[in-house]
Design an enzyme around this catalytic site. Structure first.
Site, PDB file in Angstrom:
ATOM      1  N   GLN A 185       0.823  -1.208   0.000  1.00 45.55           N
ATOM      2  CA  GLN A 185       0.000   0.000   0.000  1.00 45.55           C
ATOM      3  C   GLN A 185       0.858   1.259   0.000  1.00 45.55           C
ATOM      4  OE1 GLN A 185      -2.672  -2.273   3.221  1.00 45.55           O
ATOM      5  NE2 GLN A 185      -3.325  -0.170   2.983  1.00 45.55           N
TER       6      GLN A 185
ATOM      7  N   ARG B  32      -8.427  -1.117   8.127  1.00 47.39           N
ATOM      8  CA  ARG B  32      -9.464  -0.230   7.615  1.00 47.39           C
ATOM      9  C   ARG B  32      -9.887   0.778   8.675  1.00 47.39           C
ATOM     10  NH1 ARG B  32     -13.992  -1.865   3.116  1.00 47.39           N
ATOM     11  NH2 ARG B  32     -14.462   0.271   2.594  1.00 47.39           N
ATOM     12  N   CYS B  33      -8.892   1.386   9.261  1.00 48.49           N
ATOM     13  CA  CYS B  33      -9.181   2.384  10.290  1.00 48.49           C
ATOM     14  C   CYS B  33      -7.957   3.252  10.443  1.00 48.49           C
ATOM     15  CB  CYS B  33      -9.558   1.682  11.578  1.00 48.49           C
ATOM     16  SG  CYS B  33      -8.515   1.905  12.986  1.00 48.49           S
TER      17      CYS B  33
ATOM     18  N   GLU C  67     -13.040   4.290   5.723  1.00 47.14           N
ATOM     19  CA  GLU C  67     -12.976   3.476   6.934  1.00 47.14           C
ATOM     20  C   GLU C  67     -14.119   3.715   7.894  1.00 47.14           C
ATOM     21  OE1 GLU C  67      -9.039   4.577   7.973  1.00 47.14           O
ATOM     22  OE2 GLU C  67      -8.251   3.175   6.530  1.00 47.14           O
TER      23      GLU C  67
END
Ligand code: CDP
Length: 788
Positions: free
Chosen positions: A223, A372-373, A742
């Site tokens: 990523q 995802r945060c 998110e």
């Protein structure tokens, strides 16, 4: 409400245009790391430890090397010759690349087998003989802090126990004082379990070193390609790998969710192997490996919320024990070892708060990824949102009313939170009102009262969260010292078509479409005429990558500003073409015109052509711009989620009847993509709420290391998500946008937990930790019955 400035053909902000990237995905033409086939490539398979904690007495390579096609077995001792057996983690801890004497968690990489074929490499891995001397693993993080607990990391100078660090923020004394004198104090230990990101594509790399050009090219599921390039240069610079000779290419990614930010040991081994052998070395993690390596969450949070008897919140205190496994490899900004956990004061207006955290080593896999945060926001939101509901139950007040009475008001923004954030904007009241209206809150309250009278269990759960995304302003945010800005570079070709490159990297979020829409908005060039490119460090401008919903707040802003720079240059060219002075030129999307004479105009395409063919004297030719955007603040997306459930008393079965999610992510670039992000995120929110959690036995064995028993929800388990928006633009973002990716994963678990706990509250159950499975509900009900 946001009004589109561009036509549907141009497709600027606010248009739900279809995703440009989908054609290749739907036609099976996505290009993932495992699709790369480099000439002469070799295959690497890792031998992994069956024990959670053991001494390695010996590693016998002989039988493996005797297999036809097995070329090498690489051990920690081999890497130690080049000082490559340890590597730094993103949070300045150290992690074994391969062990020389001790394994620290089950499934840890022990050595690597390299062969001409993947199947041969698997056979080779099975033939490696490792003699272990197992030791008693520390599995319970609380026991890791006992005085007599064995020291897990004697390799670290000055490390005398298993505590990694203590962190705190806020005014402890004042918060304690307010709590001690409050009318009402609710307390709870809340556990957010260890979970996997469980992306569809596992991790992998294909590393290729060319001895003649001395160039290392690594295809990597990452990523953050640029950050990885710099890390490789820092870790392997001493063996001759210098940053300009390193190219990281991150092709299509099948889901990242934070799990593809870290550097995994196998990447380093593959790079070391290609460097030594001179042939490409490919490693693709299998599903079993993926499920036992890395983790997210794993916070044990002791919470106290104090209020007046009427429910005015006065203070919040949370003390957390964080289980990091055997090393702290959390992918957090350097100055934020606990990520943005201090957003835990939530959407409410009160003065006093204190948060502290102790991180400990155990014999578990490292990770602590921001699943995802935005770095521990999920944990923070769960803590405050459960506690607000507990307070509502304690003082017998409607949880929605309690929230309305405590919300930060629209006119209070920018709002300085007690733990030091400056919330940019929001209208929490409007968002919750919209959610209540959409779901029909009052009717459900009546239905609930009726059902309760009939002895039926029905629950309504609310979560009104505030997120903090877009890391970040470089004065506060860095990863391994690299400031957290992001970048965009635009080249408009003579024919008015464009190529734009970014320092971020999509893993399915649709950047190829939304970035093109931002440029369409700013330049008036149709989004279909703009190619977007990310993920190749030889071509993309430097950036910190995509995670923590940072792309729109950072690179999205960079795109807008780079486009505005181009527009300014275009004005000079238009003035030249129209034979007027620059001051007489005005801009409207897609064209320049003479003030007061709109018929005298030049399109952006005319101007682009002139930039290469008819340049005003003294002006630099070409039509290109770059911007590195350093945000002045983070963005604070927020939302109001409401969930309605029914629970069957006899079996504990939970039925999610309705789920309404109203999100406020400021101005929206592509409403359809945002809806898709929210749908996916909500499913990743129901996952830890009702299904997922990694379990260990006392020896440190993972008990649910396959998808047969680690339950990832599918379409069957997902309720019908109902979504909507309120829009409070970010005042400091050039497009007024905030991140969104998110929010649903952060907001859904407490809404679901609150609903289920509300359903079983008449039986005397006051709290349940997620995942709230039917078995857990059933056991809690039986325990209540036994008490009665
Ligand atoms: O960093 P990441 O891409 O994961 O998160 P994001 O910035 O929240 O963006 C996720 C997707 O939603 C991207 O395609 C964004 O461009 C899009 N988005 C949008 O259309 N409008 C917003 N206000 C926020 C995001």
């Amino acid at each position: 409400m946001f009004k589109c400035k561009t036509s549907a053909e141009v497709g600027g902000m606010g248009h739900s245009v279809k995703r440009k990237e989908d054609a290749r995905f739907l036609h099976g033409k996505g290009n993932y790391v495992d699709d790369t086939k480099l000439p002469g490539q070799l295959h690497m398979v890792m031998v992994r430890s069956p024990y959670a904690y053991a001494k390695i007495k010996s590693i016998n390579k002989e039988k493996a090397l005797a297999i036809d096609g097995v070329l090498a077995v690489i051990t920690g001792e081999d890497l130690a010759q080049y000082n490559l057996h340890w590597m730094p983690t993103l949070l300045s801890d150290t992690q074994m690349v391969l062990p020389t004497d001790t394994v620290m968690h089950q499934s840890q990489e022990v050595c690597a087998v390299i062969a001409t074929d993947r199947y041969v490499a698997v056979d080779g891995a099975e033939a490696v003989e490792v003699d272990y001397e197992p030791m008693q693993a520390i599995v319970d993080p609380f026991k890791a802090l006992d005085d007599d607990a064995p020291l897990l990391r004697p390799d670290k100078e000055g490390q005398e126990d298993n505590q990694i660090y203590h962190w705190e923020r806020g005014d402890r004394a004042k918060t304690d004082e307010v709590i001690a004198n409050a009318d009402v104090v609710v307390k709870e230990r809340i556990y957010l379990p260890r979970i996997h990101v469980a992306s569809i594509e596992t991790c992998g790399c294909n590393a290729s070193y060319d001895k003649d050009t001395q160039k290392l090219t690594v295809y990597l599921t990452t990523q953050a390609p640029h950050a990885i390039r710099t890390v490789v240069a820092l870790v392997a610079g001493h063996v001759g790998l210098s940053e300009e000779k390193i190219r990281i290419i991150s092709p299509d990614i099948g889901g990242g969710f934070g799990g593809k930010v870290p550097v995994y040991p196998a990447y380093v081994v593959a790079i070391a192997a290609t460097f030594l052998i001179g042939k490409p070395v490919k490693w693709i993690e299998d599903r079993s490996e993926n499920l036992v390596n890395g983790f997210a969450r794993d916070y044990h949070m002791d919470c106290e919320l104090a209020a007046t008897k009427d429910g005015k919140i006065q203070a919040f205190k949370v003390s957390t024990l964080a289980d990091h496994g055997y090393t702290d490899s959390s992918a957090n900004p350097s100055k934020y070892p606990t990520g943005m956990f201090s957003i835990c004061t939530g959407s409410y207006d009160y003065e006093h708060a204190f948060a502290e955290l102790d991180a400990v080593y155990t014999n578990k896999a490292p990770g602590g990824v921001a699943y995802r945060c935005s770095f521990r926001v999920t944990e923070a939101v769960h803590a405050i949102e459960r506690m607000v509901d507990k307070l509502a139950a304690e003082i017998d007040k409607d949880p929605a009313l309690l929230r309305f009475e405590n919300f930060i008001k629209k006119e209070q923004f920018p709002y300085e939170s007690p733990l030091g954030w400056s919330y940019d904007s929001g209208d929490y009241k409007a968002t919750l009102e919209k959610a209540m209206e959409m779901i029909g809150y009052d009717d459900y309250k009546k239905e609930q009262a009726e059902k309760r009278a009939q002895g039926k269990l029905m629950g309504i759960g609310i979560c009104t969260f505030t997120e903090v995304v877009g890391a970040g302003p470089s004065k506060d945010f860095d990863i391994l010292g690299i400031a957290m800005f992001d970048s965009a570079e635009i080249r408009v070709h003579p024919t008015g078509k464009a190529l734009a490159r970014f320092g971020t990297k999509s893993q399915g979020q649709g950047h190829e479409t939304t970035y093109a829409q931002i440029l369409a908005e700013e330049l008036g060039i149709p989004y279909t005429d703009i190619e977007i490119d990310e993920g190749d460090t030889d071509t993309a401008p430097y950036g910190l990558g995509t995670y923590a919903s940072r792309s729109t707040p950072t690179a999205g802003a960079a795109a807008a500003i780079a486009a505005r720079k181009l527009r300014d240059k275009g004005k000079k060219i238009a003035a030249h073409l129209l034979e007027v002075s620059e001051e007489d030129i005005e801009w409207e999307v897609g064209k320049y015109f003479v003030k007061g004479a709109p018929e005298k105009s030049k399109t952006i395409q005319d101007v682009a052509f002139a930039a290469y063919t008819n340049i005003p004297p003294g002006l630099e030719p070409g039509f290109e711009a770059t911007h590195y955007y350093d945000p002045p603040n983070l963005t604070f997306p927020n939302g109001a989620y409401i969930c309605v459930v029914e629970v069957e008393e006899e079996t504990g079965a939970i039925d999610v009847k309705r789920f309404v999610a109203i999100d406020d992510c400021g101005n929206i670039i592509n409403p359809m993509i945002v809806e898709g992000q929210v749908h996916g995120g909500l499913t990743q929110g129901i996952a830890p709420a009702m299904y997922e959690g990694i379990e260990y036995d006392d020896e440190g064995n993972v008990l649910n290391g396959t998808l047969m028993d680690y339950l990832v929800p599918t379409a069957v388990e997902s309720p019908h998500w109902e979504t909507g928006h309120t829009i409070t633009p970010s005042p400091h973002h050039p497009l007024g946008a905030k991140g969104v990716a998110e929010s649903p994963t952060v907001g859904a678990p407490p809404a679901i937990a609150n609903a289920i706990i509300d359903a079983v509250a008449p039986l005397g159950i006051k709290h349940l930790d997620i995942p709230i499975t039917p078995a857990k509900v059933w056991e809690a009900i039986q325990a209540q019955k036994a008490k009665a």
